[in-house]
Design a protein around this motif. Structure first.
Motif, mmCIF file in Angstrom:
data_model
loop_
_atom_site.group_PDB
_atom_site.id
_atom_site.type_symbol
_atom_site.label_atom_id
_atom_site.label_comp_id
_atom_site.label_asym_id
_atom_site.label_seq_id
_atom_site.Cartn_x
_atom_site.Cartn_y
_atom_site.Cartn_z
ATOM 1 N N VAL A 178 1.082 -1.245 -0.063
ATOM 2 C CA VAL A 178 -0.061 0.201 -0.142
ATOM 3 C C VAL A 178 0.837 1.235 0.243
ATOM 4 O O VAL A 178 0.403 2.263 0.214
ATOM 5 C CB VAL A 178 -1.096 0.004 1.173
ATOM 6 N N ALA A 179 2.196 1.080 -0.246
ATOM 7 C CA ALA A 179 2.981 2.233 -0.326
ATOM 8 C C ALA A 179 2.690 3.092 -1.379
ATOM 9 O O ALA A 179 1.920 2.807 -2.702
ATOM 10 C CB ALA A 179 4.376 1.596 -0.687
ATOM 11 N N PRO A 180 2.527 4.775 -1.545
ATOM 12 C CA PRO A 180 1.995 5.367 -2.366
ATOM 13 C C PRO A 180 2.848 5.403 -3.654
ATOM 14 O O PRO A 180 3.816 6.489 -3.881
ATOM 15 C CB PRO A 180 2.150 6.788 -1.531
ATOM 16 N N VAL A 181 3.263 4.330 -4.508
ATOM 17 C CA VAL A 181 3.798 4.453 -5.730
ATOM 18 C C VAL A 181 2.851 4.089 -6.756
ATOM 19 O O VAL A 181 1.803 3.379 -6.423
ATOM 20 C CB VAL A 181 4.879 3.468 -5.560
ATOM 21 N N ASP A 182 2.929 4.357 -8.049
ATOM 22 C CA ASP A 182 2.173 4.000 -9.220
ATOM 23 C C ASP A 182 1.749 2.554 -9.136
ATOM 24 O O ASP A 182 0.540 2.129 -9.453
ATOM 25 C CB ASP A 182 2.934 4.293 -10.401
ATOM 26 N N ASP A 183 2.760 1.794 -8.949
ATOM 27 C CA ASP A 183 2.486 0.339 -8.996
ATOM 28 C C ASP A 183 1.495 -0.299 -8.233
ATOM 29 O O ASP A 183 0.770 -1.225 -8.653
ATOM 30 C CB ASP A 183 3.735 -0.790 -9.138
ATOM 31 N N ASN A 184 1.327 0.275 -7.028
ATOM 32 C CA ASN A 184 0.198 -0.247 -6.216
ATOM 33 C C ASN A 184 -1.207 0.448 -6.341
ATOM 34 O O ASN A 184 -1.946 0.013 -5.819
ATOM 35 C CB ASN A 184 0.621 0.127 -4.643
ATOM 36 N N PHE A 185 -1.281 1.456 -7.254
ATOM 37 C CA PHE A 185 -2.481 1.911 -7.678
ATOM 38 C C PHE A 185 -2.825 2.244 -9.090
ATOM 39 O O PHE A 185 -3.087 3.201 -9.727
ATOM 40 C CB PHE A 185 -2.733 3.381 -6.754
ATOM 41 N N ARG A 186 -2.446 1.095 -9.939
ATOM 42 C CA ARG A 186 -2.357 1.033 -11.310
ATOM 43 C C ARG A 186 -3.790 1.129 -11.985
ATOM 44 O O ARG A 186 -4.204 1.501 -12.877
ATOM 45 C CB ARG A 186 -1.815 -0.239 -11.923
ATOM 46 N N TYR A 187 -5.082 0.565 -11.043
ATOM 47 C CA TYR A 187 -6.048 0.122 -11.651
ATOM 48 C C TYR A 187 -7.515 1.039 -11.016
ATOM 49 O O TYR A 187 -7.471 0.791 -9.966
ATOM 50 C CB TYR A 187 -6.555 -1.023 -11.948
ATOM 51 N N TRP A 188 -8.105 1.868 -11.791
ATOM 52 C CA TRP A 188 -9.097 2.296 -10.961
ATOM 53 C C TRP A 188 -10.167 2.796 -12.053
ATOM 54 O O TRP A 188 -10.033 2.817 -13.399
ATOM 55 C CB TRP A 188 -8.622 3.916 -10.480
ATOM 56 N N LEU A 189 -11.197 3.105 -11.547
ATOM 57 C CA LEU A 189 -12.463 3.647 -12.505
ATOM 58 C C LEU A 189 -13.432 4.891 -11.890
ATOM 59 O O LEU A 189 -13.133 4.821 -10.532
ATOM 60 C CB LEU A 189 -13.483 2.354 -12.674
ATOM 61 N N PRO A 190 -13.995 5.625 -12.548
ATOM 62 C CA PRO A 190 -14.499 6.727 -11.932
ATOM 63 C C PRO A 190 -16.110 6.065 -11.759
ATOM 64 O O PRO A 190 -16.527 5.458 -12.359
ATOM 65 C CB PRO A 190 -14.658 7.685 -13.008
ATOM 66 N N THR A 191 -16.602 6.713 -10.732
ATOM 67 C CA THR A 191 -17.971 6.225 -10.212
ATOM 68 C C THR A 191 -19.200 7.775 -10.125
ATOM 69 O O THR A 191 -18.283 8.845 -10.054
ATOM 70 C CB THR A 191 -17.819 5.484 -8.817
ATOM 71 N N ASP A 192 -20.101 7.528 -9.823
ATOM 72 C CA ASP A 192 -20.967 8.576 -9.427
ATOM 73 C C ASP A 192 -20.488 9.414 -8.283
ATOM 74 O O ASP A 192 -20.722 10.587 -8.154
ATOM 75 C CB ASP A 192 -22.436 8.128 -9.526
ATOM 76 N N ASP A 193 -19.702 8.702 -7.209
ATOM 77 C CA ASP A 193 -19.595 9.296 -5.870
ATOM 78 C C ASP A 193 -17.927 9.672 -5.873
ATOM 79 O O ASP A 193 -17.689 10.223 -4.993
ATOM 80 C CB ASP A 193 -19.985 8.538 -4.817
ATOM 81 N N GLY A 194 -17.417 9.127 -7.010
ATOM 82 C CA GLY A 194 -15.825 9.377 -6.718
ATOM 83 C C GLY A 194 -15.102 8.713 -7.726
ATOM 84 O O GLY A 194 -15.200 8.480 -8.744
#
Length: 231
Positions: free
Chosen positions: A174-190
């Motif tokens: 969970v370190a704040p680096v790109d590889d740990n947060f590669r995948y995401w999607l927008p939602t109605d709330d965030g």
């Protein structure tokens, strides 16, 4: 990697098929819709079979749709190129992936989910990938352009993720680096953070991030893409 992709194309039946568009999803940008596409084939050693059923953008601005589809097609091929080289060389295996589009007033998003499976321990393995586009321009959205300060944004995502799963002993996952947060999607709330198989254990983990938690860090040009906090 290019040789791997080239040999796969030469030795496998590979095609993209398009069908008439389905009804446009509610809330979608007018004029854009999804059409099915398919690539499938087998590994050069004939042990593996793979299939990627996914969706491409049609309608709307043709230049923007082509820009988005170029990246979506590359991701579909990239799913095979990622898993085929590391697949077992002793057992039959399968790779089945679905890619679905999500439409919002100002974004087009692609979510690829699938399963790699073989008769070995610790199987199956879930696969994951996301791509998010600004449908006003067709550009790919990432933390580099979404956040005013990428490191500050990653720090915030790390903190929100930890808060969403209290009581854990955290390490580098969970370190704040790109590889740990590669995948995401927008939602109605965030946004939703999607963590791949193995990052927090077996299976895919999803963490919701309210727009209020990151709105102050979003670049102004992209602020309309992330719902603002309610006063």
């Amino acid at each position: 990697m290019s040789r791997i992709i080239a040999s796969t194309i030469l030795l496998c039946a590979l095609w993209i098929s398009a069908a008439p568009a389905a009804a446009e999803p509610a809330g979608a940008n007018p004029g854009y819709a999804a059409a099915p596409a398919l690539i499938e084939g087998g590994s050069p050693d004939e042990l593996g079979e793979w299939r990627v059923d996914y969706q491409r953008v049609i309608g709307g601005d043709a230049v923007i749709a082509d820009r988005i589809n170029e990246i979506i097609d590359a991701e579909a091929r990239g799913q095979v190129a990622t898993y085929e080289p590391s697949a077992t060389k002793t057992n039959p295996w399968t790779l089945n992936i679905e890619g679905n589009l999500q439409f919002a007033p100002m974004t087009v998003s692609a979510l690829f989910r699938g399963v790699y499976n073989t008769n070995m321990p610790n199987m199956p393995i879930e696969t994951l990938a996301t791509r998010v586009f600004d449908n006003r321009s067709g550009i790919l959205l990432s933390w580099d352009n979404l956040f005013l300060d990428k490191q500050a944004g990653l720090n915030r995502l790390s903190a929100v993720t930890k808060a969403a799963m209290p009581g854990r002993q955290w390490g580098s996952e969970v370190a704040p680096v790109d590889d740990n947060f590669r995948y995401w999607l927008p939602t109605d709330d965030g946004i939703e953070l999607h963590f791949p198989h193995g990052q927090f254990g077996r299976g895919v983990t999803v963490v919701s991030v309210p727009g209020a938690a990151i709105a102050d860090l979003i670049a102004p040009v992209f602020a309309p893409l992330i719902p603002a906090p309610v006063a």
